[in-house]
Design a protein around this motif. Structure first.
Motif, mmCIF file in Angstrom:
data_model
loop_
_atom_site.group_PDB
_atom_site.id
_atom_site.type_symbol
_atom_site.label_atom_id
_atom_site.label_comp_id
_atom_site.label_asym_id
_atom_site.label_seq_id
_atom_site.Cartn_x
_atom_site.Cartn_y
_atom_site.Cartn_z
ATOM 1 N N LYS A 5 -79.613 -17.136 -29.718
ATOM 2 C CA LYS A 5 -81.003 -16.770 -30.015
ATOM 3 C C LYS A 5 -81.168 -16.494 -31.509
ATOM 4 C CE LYS A 5 -84.601 -13.391 -28.879
ATOM 5 N NZ LYS A 5 -84.932 -12.180 -28.074
ATOM 6 N N GLY A 6 -80.229 -15.780 -32.096
ATOM 7 C CA GLY A 6 -80.297 -15.500 -33.525
ATOM 8 C C GLY A 6 -80.166 -16.760 -34.351
ATOM 9 N N TRP A 7 -79.229 -17.630 -33.981
ATOM 10 C CA TRP A 7 -79.046 -18.872 -34.732
ATOM 11 C C TRP A 7 -80.272 -19.770 -34.627
ATOM 12 C CZ3 TRP A 7 -75.770 -18.073 -38.166
ATOM 13 C CH2 TRP A 7 -74.527 -17.481 -37.937
ATOM 14 N N SER A 8 -80.949 -19.743 -33.476
ATOM 15 C CA SER A 8 -82.158 -20.559 -33.346
ATOM 16 C C SER A 8 -83.240 -20.080 -34.296
ATOM 17 C CB SER A 8 -82.663 -20.539 -31.905
ATOM 18 O OG SER A 8 -83.127 -19.249 -31.528
ATOM 19 N N ARG A 9 -83.354 -18.775 -34.475
ATOM 20 C CA ARG A 9 -84.327 -18.242 -35.427
ATOM 21 C C ARG A 9 -83.974 -18.668 -36.852
ATOM 22 N NH1 ARG A 9 -87.305 -12.696 -34.612
ATOM 23 N NH2 ARG A 9 -88.335 -13.783 -36.303
ATOM 24 N N LEU A 10 -82.695 -18.631 -37.175
ATOM 25 C CA LEU A 10 -82.281 -19.056 -38.508
ATOM 26 C C LEU A 10 -82.575 -20.547 -38.720
ATOM 27 C CD1 LEU A 10 -80.811 -18.232 -41.164
ATOM 28 C CD2 LEU A 10 -78.731 -19.166 -40.123
ATOM 29 N N ALA A 11 -82.330 -21.359 -37.703
ATOM 30 C CA ALA A 11 -82.592 -22.794 -37.816
ATOM 31 C C ALA A 11 -84.058 -23.063 -38.119
ATOM 32 C CB ALA A 11 -82.167 -23.509 -36.529
ATOM 33 N N ILE A 12 -84.939 -22.338 -37.470
ATOM 34 C CA ILE A 12 -86.375 -22.497 -37.720
ATOM 35 C C ILE A 12 -86.707 -22.113 -39.158
ATOM 36 C CG2 ILE A 12 -88.674 -21.625 -37.113
ATOM 37 C CD1 ILE A 12 -87.597 -21.305 -34.238
ATOM 38 N N ALA A 13 -86.131 -21.003 -39.626
ATOM 39 C CA ALA A 13 -86.388 -20.551 -41.000
ATOM 40 C C ALA A 13 -85.880 -21.572 -42.018
ATOM 41 C CB ALA A 13 -85.735 -19.194 -41.236
ATOM 42 N N VAL A 14 -84.702 -22.137 -41.765
ATOM 43 C CA VAL A 14 -84.140 -23.138 -42.674
ATOM 44 C C VAL A 14 -85.014 -24.385 -42.693
ATOM 45 C CG1 VAL A 14 -82.192 -24.715 -43.022
ATOM 46 C CG2 VAL A 14 -81.773 -22.303 -42.514
ATOM 47 N N ALA A 15 -85.505 -24.792 -41.532
ATOM 48 C CA ALA A 15 -86.336 -25.997 -41.451
ATOM 49 C C ALA A 15 -87.593 -25.868 -42.298
ATOM 50 C CB ALA A 15 -86.709 -26.270 -39.997
ATOM 51 N N HIS A 16 -88.121 -24.659 -42.413
ATOM 52 C CA HIS A 16 -89.379 -24.457 -43.128
ATOM 53 C C HIS A 16 -89.191 -23.890 -44.526
ATOM 54 C CE1 HIS A 16 -92.108 -25.452 -39.847
ATOM 55 N NE2 HIS A 16 -91.234 -24.886 -39.049
ATOM 56 N N SER A 17 -87.959 -23.585 -44.901
ATOM 57 C CA SER A 17 -87.720 -23.029 -46.232
ATOM 58 C C SER A 17 -87.910 -24.095 -47.297
ATOM 59 C CB SER A 17 -86.304 -22.463 -46.329
ATOM 60 O OG SER A 17 -85.982 -22.146 -47.665
ATOM 61 N N SER A 18 -88.495 -23.707 -48.406
ATOM 62 C CA SER A 18 -88.683 -24.644 -49.515
ATOM 63 C C SER A 18 -87.636 -24.438 -50.603
ATOM 64 C CB SER A 18 -90.078 -24.442 -50.124
ATOM 65 O OG SER A 18 -90.224 -23.113 -50.598
#
Length: 296
Positions: free
Chosen positions: A160-173
């Motif tokens: 669950k934590g890694w999924s949140r990080l993946a979303i943040a990385v996908a949208h990080s500029s």
């Protein structure tokens, strides 16, 4: 006088050494301060924190391997970071922060105007810490954030934590380097990270060494590299249950992509950061691609 570096490893610090360090920081004569694994009393740690608070030349601070060893030291470091405006790279690898400690440190990290590289490997972090870290990877159009993030060897983080990080990385500029080595990620999390890489326009280096991946993950990553244009130049897959053939295919495709970029417009300028990662993570930070170990 040009700023210099102070690097001491695994030694007890004497009072005289602490005074010299503080003097160098106050005189803005230190660009890199590394005290990895050093032993010093709480009073001396506080003296160093007060000195680095006002230092304007300090760009890299390495306190790896247990120097920040208690809640009181975390608070002192946080107080220093709230005042400091120059630190670009902060290494706390091997510090027993836990989620509670990162919660104390996070407000100072989030407001720091210069911080672009953060190593929180082996810091006993869990999902609550990931929620805080995601705030350091702001989405497109928001404030600047981290360019290099290390979260090696934090087995308390769940899918669950890694999924949140993946979303943040996908949208990080901003983020260019992501080191997740020696976490029990498995194929499911690797699939989410593949989607994040495909979405990211900036991620150049992804370290998944020793993360419990199989050929299933490798095939997903291969499809991603083969079919979607990304900024990725290095994907580290050593110490996983992945066939050498699949690893070599991925490696070859990344190499081809980089050669095409160089032919089209020359290699882009990338800023070099001095490395502070621990040996278990193999100290990576450059933008060049790397074949997994054991492959030609």
């Amino acid at each position: 006088m040009l700023p210099s570096s102070i690097q001491i490893s695994g030694e007890p610090l004497s009072g005289a050494e602490v005074r010299d360090i503080c003097r160098g920081l106050r005189d803005n004569a230190v660009r890199l301060l590394s005290l990895r694994g050093c032993r010093l009393c709480d009073r001396d740690f506080g003296r160093i924190c007060r000195a680095l608070a006002g230092a304007t030349s300090l760009a890299q601070l390495n306190l790896n391997l247990g120097v920040v060893s208690s809640p009181s030291r975390i608070k002192q470091l946080a107080e220093a970071l709230r005042t400091n405006r120059s630190i670009q790279s902060l290494f706390l690898h091997g510090s027993p922060l836990t989620d509670a400690g990162l919660a104390l440190l996070n407000p100072a990290l989030a407001l720091h105007p210069a911080l672009v590289a953060l190593d929180l490997g082996d810091c006993m972090l869990g999902d609550e810490a990931i929620n805080l870290i995601c705030g350091l990877l702001p989405p497109d159009g928001a404030k600047s954030g981290l360019k290099e993030l290390t979260l090696s060897a934090n087995p308390g983080i769940t899918p669950k934590g890694w999924s949140r990080l993946a979303i943040a990385v996908a949208h990080s500029s901003q983020v260019r380097v992501l080191n997740l080595d020696y976490n029990p990620l498995g194929d499911h999390v690797a699939g989410m990270l593949a989607v994040a890489v495909a979405s990211s326009r900036t991620l150049e280096v992804l370290d998944l060494e020793g993360t419990g991946l199989t050929n299933q993950s490798a095939q997903t990553l291969l499809d991603m590299v083969e079919n979607y244009p990304t900024a990725l130049r290095s994907l580290v897959l050593a110490e996983n249950s992945i066939s050498p053939e699949l690893q070599q295919q991925i490696c070859d495709l990344l190499s081809e992509g980089e050669e095409e970029e160089e032919v089209a417009g020359g290699a882009g300028d990338t800023q070099e950061w001095e490395k502070g990662r621990e040996p278990a993570a193999h100290q990576r930070g450059s933008s060049s691609w790397m074949c997994p170990s054991g492959l030609s």
